[in-house]
Design an enzyme around this catalytic site. Structure first.
Site: not given
Length: 224
Positions: A86-88
């Site tokens: 998950v890219k945050v």
């Protein structure tokens, strides 16, 4: 150093995979839009298609900027496949989300890193990857490769497990410099990766080899 390809183009992903050097993929909403991927379900289906090609980490970016929404989106993305990361974004709520995901066994990639301080915060929160944007750092007159080296030195001293994922790579030389600076991963479009194949001495040597091979064939035919 691992090689990720920064694209949502399935043909480019397959080509990089077929080279035998591809370790993963990074994507973002802009790259999805470039491929004409619109809507939540189409985006999720596209991530699944990428996961079927690549046996490695696939960064899938959340669209929200508040904690609750990022967590909700991240759960949906992580449920698609075990390789989803998950890219945050590097913001306060992003750090909180990274901590939440880490505590719940979900891998994360903290994006939009432009300083060593930001990288330290992301590592402290438990990010799997931090993504320093070296090309954009160069654009404002700073040294993007030096930033990679600084983060690598800090992580080594402090014993952080977080991996440095060098992003915003503009050239084949950027890839080499990132390897020298201690990046664990580089991510870029296909073109800079293919550029690593090229060298004038290789081209001239190959031409000589082909010419010599043709002469040998002629000699063998004459002797037959």
């Amino acid at each position: 150093m691992k090689f990720f390809i920064d694209t949502a183009n399935l043909a480019h992903i397959r080509e990089a995979h077929d080279l035998g050097i591809l370790d993963g993929v990074t994507t973002n909403p802009s790259l999805m839009a470039k491929e004409g991927i619109k809507g939540e379900q189409a985006t999720l289906d596209h991530y699944k298609a990428i996961c079927e090609i690549v046996d490695g980490d696939i960064s899938a970016e959340v669209l929200s900027t508040d904690f609750d929404s990022m967590v909700a989106e991240g759960k949906i993305l992580a449920a698609l496949h075990p390789n989803i990361v998950v890219k945050v974004p590097m913001i306060k709520d992003g750090l909180k989300a990274i901590k939440y995901f880490t505590d719940n066994g979900i891998k994360t990639n903290c994006t939009l890193i432009f300083s060593a301080g930001q990288a330290i915060l992301a590592a402290k929160a438990g990010a799997t990857y931090v993504s320093p944007f070296l090309g954009r750092v160069d654009d404002i007159g700073w040294d993007g490769v030096e930033l990679i080296a600084q983060i690598a030195n800090i992580f080594a001293i402090q014993g952080y497990d977080t991996q440095i994922l060098a992003a915003s790579i503009r050239s084949s030389m950027h890839i080499v410099k990132c390897a020298e600076a201690g990046a664990h991963v580089c991510t870029c479009p296909l073109e800079p990766i293919l550029g690593l194949l090229n060298h004038p001495l290789t081209a001239s040597g190959l031409a000589k080899f082909v010419a010599d091979a043709e002469k040998m064939k002629e000699i063998m035919q004459e002797q037959a």
